[in-house]
Design a protein around this motif. Structure first.
Motif, PDB file in Angstrom:
ATOM      1  N   ILE A 144      10.212  -3.150   6.945  1.00 23.40           N
ATOM      2  CA  ILE A 144       9.354  -2.086   6.477  1.00 23.40           C
ATOM      3  C   ILE A 144       9.105  -1.178   7.392  1.00 23.40           C
ATOM      4  O   ILE A 144       9.276  -1.257   8.401  1.00 23.40           O
ATOM      5  N   GLU A 145       8.533   0.054   6.671  1.00 20.81           N
ATOM      6  CA  GLU A 145       8.236   1.070   7.590  1.00 20.81           C
ATOM      7  C   GLU A 145       6.745   1.480   7.051  1.00 20.81           C
ATOM      8  O   GLU A 145       6.507   1.630   5.840  1.00 20.81           O
ATOM      9  N   MET A 146       5.955   1.896   7.933  1.00 18.39           N
ATOM     10  CA  MET A 146       4.532   2.372   7.658  1.00 18.39           C
ATOM     11  C   MET A 146       4.187   3.798   8.200  1.00 18.39           C
ATOM     12  O   MET A 146       4.604   4.183   9.494  1.00 18.39           O
ATOM     13  N   LYS A 147       3.832   4.696   7.241  1.00 15.33           N
ATOM     14  CA  LYS A 147       3.494   6.058   7.458  1.00 15.33           C
ATOM     15  C   LYS A 147       2.064   6.187   8.221  1.00 15.33           C
ATOM     16  O   LYS A 147       1.212   5.604   7.614  1.00 15.33           O
ATOM     17  N   SER A 192       0.797  -1.006  -0.189  1.00 15.89           N
ATOM     18  CA  SER A 192      -0.020  -0.030  -0.139  1.00 15.89           C
ATOM     19  C   SER A 192       1.004   1.132  -0.213  1.00 15.89           C
ATOM     20  O   SER A 192       2.155   1.283   0.398  1.00 15.89           O
ATOM     21  N   SER A 193       0.333   2.240  -0.289  1.00 15.26           N
ATOM     22  CA  SER A 193       1.070   3.701  -0.602  1.00 15.26           C
ATOM     23  C   SER A 193       1.611   4.068   0.870  1.00 15.26           C
ATOM     24  O   SER A 193       2.651   4.990   0.612  1.00 15.26           O
ATOM     25  N   ASN A 194       1.042   3.577   1.938  1.00 13.71           N
ATOM     26  CA  ASN A 194       1.973   4.125   3.202  1.00 13.71           C
ATOM     27  C   ASN A 194       2.909   3.280   3.710  1.00 13.71           C
ATOM     28  O   ASN A 194       3.477   3.349   4.915  1.00 13.71           O
ATOM     29  N   ILE A 195       3.455   2.269   3.004  1.00 13.50           N
ATOM     30  CA  ILE A 195       4.335   1.295   3.092  1.00 13.50           C
ATOM     31  C   ILE A 195       5.668   1.349   2.500  1.00 13.50           C
ATOM     32  O   ILE A 195       5.549   1.489   1.348  1.00 13.50           O
ATOM     33  N   THR A 196       6.710   1.649   3.071  1.00 16.94           N
ATOM     34  CA  THR A 196       8.312   1.779   2.321  1.00 16.94           C
ATOM     35  C   THR A 196       9.025   0.074   2.812  1.00 16.94           C
ATOM     36  O   THR A 196       9.122   0.100   3.954  1.00 16.94           O
ATOM     37  N   HIS A 197       9.486  -0.251   1.548  1.00 17.20           N
ATOM     38  CA  HIS A 197      10.259  -1.469   1.750  1.00 17.20           C
ATOM     39  C   HIS A 197      11.616  -1.099   1.976  1.00 17.20           C
ATOM     40  O   HIS A 197      12.554  -0.369   1.151  1.00 17.20           O
ATOM     41  N   LEU A 198      12.270  -1.176   3.310  1.00 18.86           N
ATOM     42  CA  LEU A 198      13.795  -0.748   3.639  1.00 18.86           C
ATOM     43  C   LEU A 198      14.758  -1.718   3.203  1.00 18.86           C
ATOM     44  O   LEU A 198      16.083  -1.448   2.803  1.00 18.86           O
TER      45      LEU A 198
END
Length: 392
Positions: free
Chosen positions: A388-391, A19-25
């Motif tokens: 991952i990081e979630m905004k 989803s658009s609020n997730i960044t894969h680190l």
């Protein structure tokens, strides 16, 4: 229920869908990983298959995690896929993984001193019985083990005092009616499917999945005499075994709430094409009764990996709840982040679907944890460890 995803909009540069609020680190290409536990700047990984047992991973740089030590298994009939840590004590399970059962003597848990993360030192091996310990919980004083015990059919609860980690003492057992066959109980018609999967402590209670027999709660106000408080069997209509029941540590809408998952089996057989393992919300305000508030399914179209033969369904929750989001692994549907602020109307707040591991048809997202920075860590049952990081 979740909706179909737009593949063009959700694919990331890493090959994952999110989803658009997730960044894969980042990703580590480890072999099949089981449970992940986090403490401080370290992650602890159990392995499904061996010969690796448990790895300690430095996550101080979440974009470049580094394995700093791995405990290897000595018995090729064992796996050590569960791990928990408190301060400088690490506890891992040892369980028969299923080829040669005769003569197996390695079932139980191992307790390690991890003050030196690069060189874990075995304190003691606590042997239980039979195939050993599956999943477990722990706190500073007690171990809550799901294990085979002589004279019982299927795993039951064994509570050990381990304030002295070198010499754990058995405190009590708890089981469901029909398991104590050596004690004269009439065997349950479900046999070993009627068993404890694992129990999680909340204050003076345990919240448990009973595999083929649903869920239940256990009173441990007298820890020497655990007593069943309430049960709820989701079978039928549920087709998959019951895995985790987790108490939410704060009221939601004036009610005490528990979250639960069934576990999608590896091979569904005749159940292909039928509803998959879901997520549940229970009202547990009355300690003597569990009330089902809602059942949530992820639609197959919410992942590019689905269809007969694909393991698609719920498995495990992040076992710490600090606000009304549940982080739930869903095998081929990845990680689903579910908003339960309205317990009777579950919605999705985000998702992350990693690419399949090497030679795999789909991801098998297995376990999830979060660190003090709010970063999220997932394991893949076949291959992979993702950050991952979630905004919000």
């Amino acid at each position: 229920m979740s909706e179909a995803i737009d593949m063009d909009k959700t694919a990331t540069g890493s090959g994952a869908y999110a989803s658009s609020n997730i960044t894969h680190l980042s990703k580590i290409d480890v072999t099949g990983a089981g449970q992940v536990s986090i403490q401080g700047q370290y992650a602890y990984l159990g392995y499904m298959y061996g010969p690796e047992g448990t790895s300690i991973v430095d996550i101080s740089d979440p974009r470049d995690p580094k394995i700093i030590s791995t405990v290897m298994l000595e018995n090729d009939q064992s796996h050590s896929h569960k791990v928990r840590v408190i301060d400088d004590i690490m506890v891992v399970n040892s369980e028969w993984k299923g080829t040669i059962r005769e003569g197996y003597e390695d079932g139980g848990v191992r307790i390690y001193d991890i003050s030196d993360k690069a060189n874990p030192k075995l304190i003691t091996f606590l042997k239980t019985f039979g195939k050993g310990v599956h999943r477990f919980d722990m706190d500073e004083n007690y171990l809550y083990l799901s294990t085979e015990v002589e004279g019982f059919t299927g795993n039951i609860l064994a509570i050990y005092d381990f304030k002295n980690p070198a010499s754990p003492d058995l405190v009590s057992h708890w089981w469901m009616p029909g398991q104590n066959t050596a004690g004269g109980e009439t065997p349950h018609p479900k046999g070993k499917e009627h068993r404890l999967h694992h129990a999680l402590r909340f204050e003076d209670e345990l919240y448990a999945g009973f595999w083929g027999s649903g869920f239940g709660t256990i009173d441990i106000s007298d820890i020497t005499k655990p007593k069943t408080m309430a049960t709820y069997d989701v079978h039928p209509p549920a087709l998959e075994p019951s895995h985790t029941l987790l108490r939410v540590p704060f009221p939601v809408g004036g009610r005490n709430i528990a979250l639960a998952t069934d576990e999608e089996r590896t091979n569904r057989g005749d159940d292909d094409g039928k509803p998959h393992a879901p997520f549940y919300v229970f009202d547990v305000t009355d300690r003597s009764e569990m009330k089902l508030l809602s059942t949530y399914h992820v639609a197959e179209e919410a992942s590019p990996y689905h269809g007969d033969g694909i393991r698609f369904g719920a498995h495990q929750l992040r076992e710490t709840i600090d606000y009304t989001l549940a982080y739930v692994t869903w095998f081929a549907a990845g990680l689903r982040i579910l908003d339960f602020s309205d317990p009777e109307n579950i919605t999705e707040a985000g998702f992350f679907i990693p690419p399949p591991g090497k030679n795999q048809a789909s991801p098998l997202t297995n376990d999830v944890q979060m660190d003090d920075r709010g970063l999220i860590y997932t394991t893949d049952k076949a291959r992979g460890f993702d950050v991952i990081e979630m905004k919000r």
